[in-house]
Design a protein around this motif. Structure first.
Motif, short mmCIF file in Angstrom:
data_model
loop_
_atom_site.label_atom_id
_atom_site.label_comp_id
_atom_site.label_asym_id
_atom_site.label_seq_id
_atom_site.Cartn_x
_atom_site.Cartn_y
_atom_site.Cartn_z
N PHE A 58 0.70 -1.15 -0.01
CA PHE A 58 0.03 -0.10 0.18
C PHE A 58 0.79 0.96 0.16
O PHE A 58 2.13 0.84 0.52
N SER A 59 0.35 2.25 -0.31
CA SER A 59 0.87 3.58 -0.31
C SER A 59 -0.10 4.73 0.33
O SER A 59 -1.20 4.54 0.23
N ILE A 60 0.69 5.66 1.00
CA ILE A 60 -0.01 6.70 1.81
C ILE A 60 0.33 8.11 1.02
O ILE A 60 1.70 8.35 1.05
N ASN A 61 -0.66 8.75 0.47
CA ASN A 61 -0.27 9.99 -0.16
C ASN A 61 0.47 9.81 -1.23
O ASN A 61 1.71 10.70 -1.60
N ASN A 62 0.65 8.76 -1.87
CA ASN A 62 1.36 8.38 -3.22
C ASN A 62 2.76 7.80 -2.63
O ASN A 62 3.82 7.79 -3.48
N GLY A 63 3.14 7.88 -1.41
CA GLY A 63 4.41 7.25 -0.72
C GLY A 63 4.32 5.96 -0.59
O GLY A 63 3.66 5.50 0.33
N SER A 64 5.01 4.71 -1.06
CA SER A 64 4.97 3.60 -0.81
C SER A 64 5.41 3.23 0.77
O SER A 64 6.40 3.86 1.24
N ALA A 65 4.86 2.54 1.39
CA ALA A 65 5.16 1.89 2.66
C ALA A 65 6.53 1.01 2.42
O ALA A 65 6.81 0.64 1.42
N PRO A 66 7.37 0.96 3.56
CA PRO A 66 8.62 0.29 3.46
C PRO A 66 8.67 -1.03 3.24
O PRO A 66 9.72 -1.71 2.91
N ALA A 67 7.46 -1.66 3.46
CA ALA A 67 7.15 -3.13 3.41
C ALA A 67 5.68 -3.45 3.33
O ALA A 67 5.03 -2.79 3.74
N PRO A 68 5.52 -4.71 3.13
CA PRO A 68 3.85 -5.11 3.09
C PRO A 68 3.44 -5.43 4.38
O PRO A 68 4.42 -5.71 5.27
N ALA A 69 2.27 -4.99 4.54
CA ALA A 69 1.74 -5.20 5.80
C ALA A 69 1.42 -6.64 5.93
O ALA A 69 1.04 -7.28 4.95
#
Length: 211
Positions: A58-69
């Protein structure tokens, strides 16, 4: 001859002590560097990584999370929040492991953004809360926390704990629709949130939903 023998024994004992000490230091430093930070905003992309729905990118405000949940409850929460265009707060615990590799792992939890909540704790007792859902928090370890906002109730807007994902999903639905809920909980005296015994939507278009 005896002196040489004793000298060898001392060297072996010293080597053994050094080896044991080294192993202890390696083990104790396997997770030395931990840090926690937050990603806040709207979920702009989401994708399950397996058929079970246990892992997701997932990404928040077009910034990708560092790893999958890596928790189904967290992934379901993120997906539903994206569908409802709901702002969220994602807590990321960055754990650096030292085995000579410097690998990081990430524990990811999620809640709604900018909610006025606290943690419930107190002397053992059972009590009732009625009102609207203030917040829902899904954590990486499979727990779900629900906070209810109501007039003149004990533990108002305080997180209460459950591992029942049906209750968690029902609380999320009540949050999005603004429906009133009725929750019975038990104070455990601990610091991780009092336990939810039952959870019911009391204001619904067709029928009452309970868990």
């Amino acid at each position: 001859m005896i002196k040489k023998y004793l000298k060898c024994i001392k060297k072996l004992q010293l080597a053994k002590s050094i080896l044991v000490g080294s192993i202890f230091l390696i083990c104790s430093s396997s997770t030395l560097a931990d840090s926690t930070y937050y990603l806040k905003g709207k979920i702009t992309s989401f994708e399950f990584k397996d058929n079970k729905g246990d892992r997701c990118n997932f990404s928040i405000n077009n910034g990708s999370a560092p790893a999958p949940a890596e928790n189904k409850g967290v992934c379901d929460f993120l997906k539903k929040a994206m569908e409802h265009d709901q702002d969220v707060s994602v807590e990321i615990k960055d754990i650096t492991h030292y085995w000579g590799l410097g690998l990081d792992t990430y524990d990811i939890s999620v809640s709604f953004l900018n909610r006025n909540t606290s943690w419930s704790q107190g002397n053992p007792s059972k009590y009732l809360l009625e009102g609207s859902v203030e917040d829902v928090l899904n954590t990486y370890d499979g727990n779900c926390y629900v906070a209810v906002s109501g007039y003149g109730v004990d533990y108002n807007k305080a997180y209460h704990r459950t591992k029942d994902m049906k209750i968690c999903q029902l609380a999320q639905s009540a949050f999005y629709t603004g429906m009133q809920v009725r929750m019975i909980a038990t104070s455990s005296g601990g610091g991780e949130g009092n336990e939810i015994n039952s959870f019911q939507v009391t204001q619904c278009c067709t029928r009452s939903q309970t868990n």
